[in-house]
Every structure is written in C-alpha cells, then in structure tokens.
Motif scaffolding. Structure first.
Motif, PDB file in Angstrom:
ATOM      1  N   LYS A 173       0.835  -1.207   0.000  1.00 25.38           N
ATOM      2  CA  LYS A 173       0.000   0.000   0.000  1.00 25.38           C
ATOM      3  C   LYS A 173       0.867   1.254   0.000  1.00 25.38           C
ATOM      4  O   LYS A 173       0.592   2.225  -0.721  1.00 25.38           O
ATOM      5  CB  LYS A 173      -0.913  -0.021   1.221  1.00 25.38           C
ATOM      6  CG  LYS A 173      -1.849   1.178   1.321  1.00 25.38           C
ATOM      7  CD  LYS A 173      -2.723   1.085   2.562  1.00 25.38           C
ATOM      8  CE  LYS A 173      -3.634   2.304   2.701  1.00 25.38           C
ATOM      9  NZ  LYS A 173      -4.471   2.221   3.932  1.00 25.38           N
ATOM     10  N   MET A 174       1.931   1.229   0.803  1.00 19.97           N
ATOM     11  CA  MET A 174       2.824   2.382   0.886  1.00 19.97           C
ATOM     12  C   MET A 174       3.552   2.613  -0.438  1.00 19.97           C
ATOM     13  O   MET A 174       3.657   3.751  -0.917  1.00 19.97           O
ATOM     14  CB  MET A 174       3.833   2.170   2.024  1.00 19.97           C
ATOM     15  CG  MET A 174       4.820   3.318   2.219  1.00 19.97           C
ATOM     16  SD  MET A 174       6.294   3.175   1.156  1.00 19.97           S
ATOM     17  CE  MET A 174       7.022   1.667   1.782  1.00 19.97           C
ATOM     18  N   TRP A 202       2.638   1.662  -3.450  1.00 22.57           N
ATOM     19  CA  TRP A 202       1.659   2.113  -4.450  1.00 22.57           C
ATOM     20  C   TRP A 202       1.372   3.604  -4.285  1.00 22.57           C
ATOM     21  O   TRP A 202       1.317   4.348  -5.272  1.00 22.57           O
ATOM     22  CB  TRP A 202       0.375   1.307  -4.307  1.00 22.57           C
ATOM     23  CG  TRP A 202      -0.673   1.654  -5.330  1.00 22.57           C
ATOM     24  CD1 TRP A 202      -1.666   2.581  -5.209  1.00 22.57           C
ATOM     25  CD2 TRP A 202      -0.820   1.088  -6.639  1.00 22.57           C
ATOM     26  NE1 TRP A 202      -2.433   2.625  -6.348  1.00 22.57           N
ATOM     27  CE2 TRP A 202      -1.937   1.716  -7.238  1.00 22.57           C
ATOM     28  CE3 TRP A 202      -0.140   0.088  -7.342  1.00 22.57           C
ATOM     29  CZ2 TRP A 202      -2.372   1.394  -8.525  1.00 22.57           C
ATOM     30  CZ3 TRP A 202      -0.581  -0.236  -8.615  1.00 22.57           C
ATOM     31  CH2 TRP A 202      -1.671   0.414  -9.192  1.00 22.57           C
ATOM     32  N   ARG A 203       1.211   4.049  -3.035  1.00 27.32           N
ATOM     33  CA  ARG A 203       0.950   5.467  -2.776  1.00 27.32           C
ATOM     34  C   ARG A 203       2.122   6.341  -3.197  1.00 27.32           C
ATOM     35  O   ARG A 203       1.936   7.373  -3.863  1.00 27.32           O
ATOM     36  CB  ARG A 203       0.662   5.678  -1.288  1.00 27.32           C
ATOM     37  CG  ARG A 203       0.478   7.142  -0.895  1.00 27.32           C
ATOM     38  CD  ARG A 203       0.213   7.294   0.590  1.00 27.32           C
ATOM     39  NE  ARG A 203       1.306   6.791   1.409  1.00 27.32           N
ATOM     40  CZ  ARG A 203       2.414   7.486   1.665  1.00 27.32           C
ATOM     41  NH1 ARG A 203       2.591   8.706   1.145  1.00 27.32           N
ATOM     42  NH2 ARG A 203       3.359   6.973   2.435  1.00 27.32           N
ATOM     43  N   ARG A 204       3.338   5.924  -2.842  1.00 26.34           N
ATOM     44  CA  ARG A 204       4.511   6.718  -3.184  1.00 26.34           C
ATOM     45  C   ARG A 204       4.722   6.803  -4.693  1.00 26.34           C
ATOM     46  O   ARG A 204       5.065   7.862  -5.237  1.00 26.34           O
ATOM     47  CB  ARG A 204       5.770   6.121  -2.534  1.00 26.34           C
ATOM     48  CG  ARG A 204       5.875   6.294  -1.040  1.00 26.34           C
ATOM     49  CD  ARG A 204       5.871   7.746  -0.596  1.00 26.34           C
ATOM     50  NE  ARG A 204       6.800   8.574  -1.356  1.00 26.34           N
ATOM     51  CZ  ARG A 204       8.111   8.669  -1.121  1.00 26.34           C
ATOM     52  NH1 ARG A 204       8.646   7.983  -0.122  1.00 26.34           N
ATOM     53  NH2 ARG A 204       8.875   9.448  -1.851  1.00 26.34           N
ATOM     54  N   GLU A 239       2.097   9.179  -6.125  1.00 23.74           N
ATOM     55  CA  GLU A 239       2.469  10.563  -5.843  1.00 23.74           C
ATOM     56  C   GLU A 239       3.623  11.012  -6.732  1.00 23.74           C
ATOM     57  O   GLU A 239       3.643  12.157  -7.209  1.00 23.74           O
ATOM     58  CB  GLU A 239       2.857  10.704  -4.370  1.00 23.74           C
ATOM     59  CG  GLU A 239       1.692  10.557  -3.407  1.00 23.74           C
ATOM     60  CD  GLU A 239       2.139  10.557  -1.961  1.00 23.74           C
ATOM     61  OE1 GLU A 239       1.271  10.566  -1.067  1.00 23.74           O
ATOM     62  OE2 GLU A 239       3.370  10.547  -1.716  1.00 23.74           O
TER      63      GLU A 239
END
Length: 250
Positions: free
Chosen positions: A233-234, A236-238, A241
């Motif tokens: 999840k982290m 994918w978010r980074r 962004e």
C-alpha cells in the motif's frame, strides 16, 4: 532424514529470498553489495546480542518474563541499529546525488531508493534465517529427524524453516516501510515497523506452550502478510504521488 530433506528445509527458509535476489537484486552490483553488507551487519548484531546474553543462559525459569525481557532488549537493539543503518544509507544517498549533479546525471529515482531499502531488508531477513535456521540444519542431513515434546506434530527442523521464512518476509518488507517512514517523517510507518517486530517476537513465545507451534506459525504468517500488505500500500501510494509530481512538472 536425507540430504534431500535438509536441502528442502533450507529452500523453505531461503527459497523465496533466492528468487527475489535473482529477479530484482542480482542485475545491479550496488544492490548486491547492499544485501551483503546488510547481511553481515545483522549477523554481527545477532552474534553480539548472543554474546551479551550468554552470561544469563540458559534461562532456568518456568515463567515467560525472562524470555520477554530477552526479546525486548534484542529487538530494541536491532531497531536502533536499523535507524543507524538508515542514517548511513541517507549519507551515502546524499553523496551519490551530489556526484550525479556534478557530472550532470540524474539523481536516484524513487524506484532506486526502494530497491536499495528492499536489498537492505533482504539482507536482514537472510541473516535471521542463517542464524536461527541454517545453523541448526546440520543434523537434518542425517538418517533421522527430530521432534520436541512441545510440538510433537511437526519435525523441529521444519518448524524452524517455516518460522524463518515468516521472519524473512517481515524483515525484508519492514525495511522498505522503515526507510520510507524515516525519509518522510511518517510516524505511522516509524511506529509500525518496531511494533510488528515486537509482535512477531512475542508470538514465538507461544512455542513454549504444548502444541504452541500450531498456534504461533499461523499468527506469524498473519503478521508477515500484514507487513507485506502495508508495504504494498505504501509503495503504491509513493509511486502514484511520484507520477503525479512528474506530470505536474511536465
């Protein structure tokens, strides 16, 4: 048992790590050096911890708290070492970026940084597996196997290999989460990693109960999967962004 069984136990503990190394690490020499240096660092840390605690071992106690204290001090030491490892890496990253600016080359990409943290985590996981599993496997290559009274359902060597694999997963992906947490100042990630490490360590104490391995192994893999999902999840978010930032700049 036979040589095949011994090799099988070793592959259970380190097979996924070998696959990850071949597919994602082996193509870049710097990542190989990161894995090797990380493995050496964590092996040394485990040897130092074992030497410090050797004075008090064996713990002739029927209560759990001496083992809890051992786990707490050992994990606290390793988490402090993880932060130091990141500070050294960050210093190296700054030097590489400065050199890239000097020769008019691009700086490290986000994916490069994530691969470096993955390599560092893989080294941590491999060190754990070597210290707590492979070092015990020599008798597994003989003509018999070994069971312990508190987990008579599963061979001791198989239990060790299965638990080692869970910790390899936890350590590998925890390093990615931790490096991101330190870089972003993200308190959730900074707290998540030591919390998961402590939880996994405490779960191993269940093995002291009769039939405890039947309970502790699923719990360890629940923690490992939780760590993997949080890491995914982290990441994918980074990446999302980063793509958004690049699109805005263009």
């Amino acid at each position: 048992m036979t040589i095949a069984a011994g090799i099988g136990y070793a592959l259970i503990a380190l097979g996924p790590s070998l696959s990850l190394f071949i597919s994602a690490i082996s193509k870049k020499p710097f990542l190989i050096l990161t894995v090797l240096s990380s493995t050496l660092l964590w092996l040394i840390s485990l040897i130092v911890l074992s030497a410090l605690w050797r004075v008090f071992l064996p713990l002739n106690s029927t209560t759990w708290w001496p083992y809890g204290l051992l786990l707490f001090t050992s994990i606290a030491f390793q988490e402090g070492l993880r932060l130091l490892f990141w500070k050294v890496y960050k210093r190296l990253e700054d030097l590489l970026d400065a050199f890239a600016d000097k020769v008019s080359k691009p700086r490290l990409f986000l994916t490069d940084k994530m691969q470096i943290s993955l390599a560092g985590g893989l080294g941590h996981g491999v060190a754990h597996a070597v210290f707590f599993c492979l070092s015990l496997l020599t008798p597994a290559f003989g003509p018999a196997t070994y069971f312990v009274d508190r987990c008579s359902q599963i061979p001791f060597f198989l239990v060790s290999a299965i638990i080692a694999l869970a910790f390899v997963m936890i350590h590998t992906f925890s390093m990615v989460i931790a490096f991101n947490g330190y870089a972003e100042g993200n308190k959730v990630d900074q707290i998540f990693v030591p919390s998961v490490h402590f939880a996994a360590g405490l779960v191993t104490l269940v093995n002291f109960a009769s039939g405890g391995c039947i309970v502790s192994i699923p719990l360890l893999y629940f923690i490992a999967i939780l760590t993997l999902l949080h890491c995914g999840k982290m990441v994918w978010r980074r990446l999302a962004e980063n793509r958004s930032t690049q699109g805005t700049q263009e």
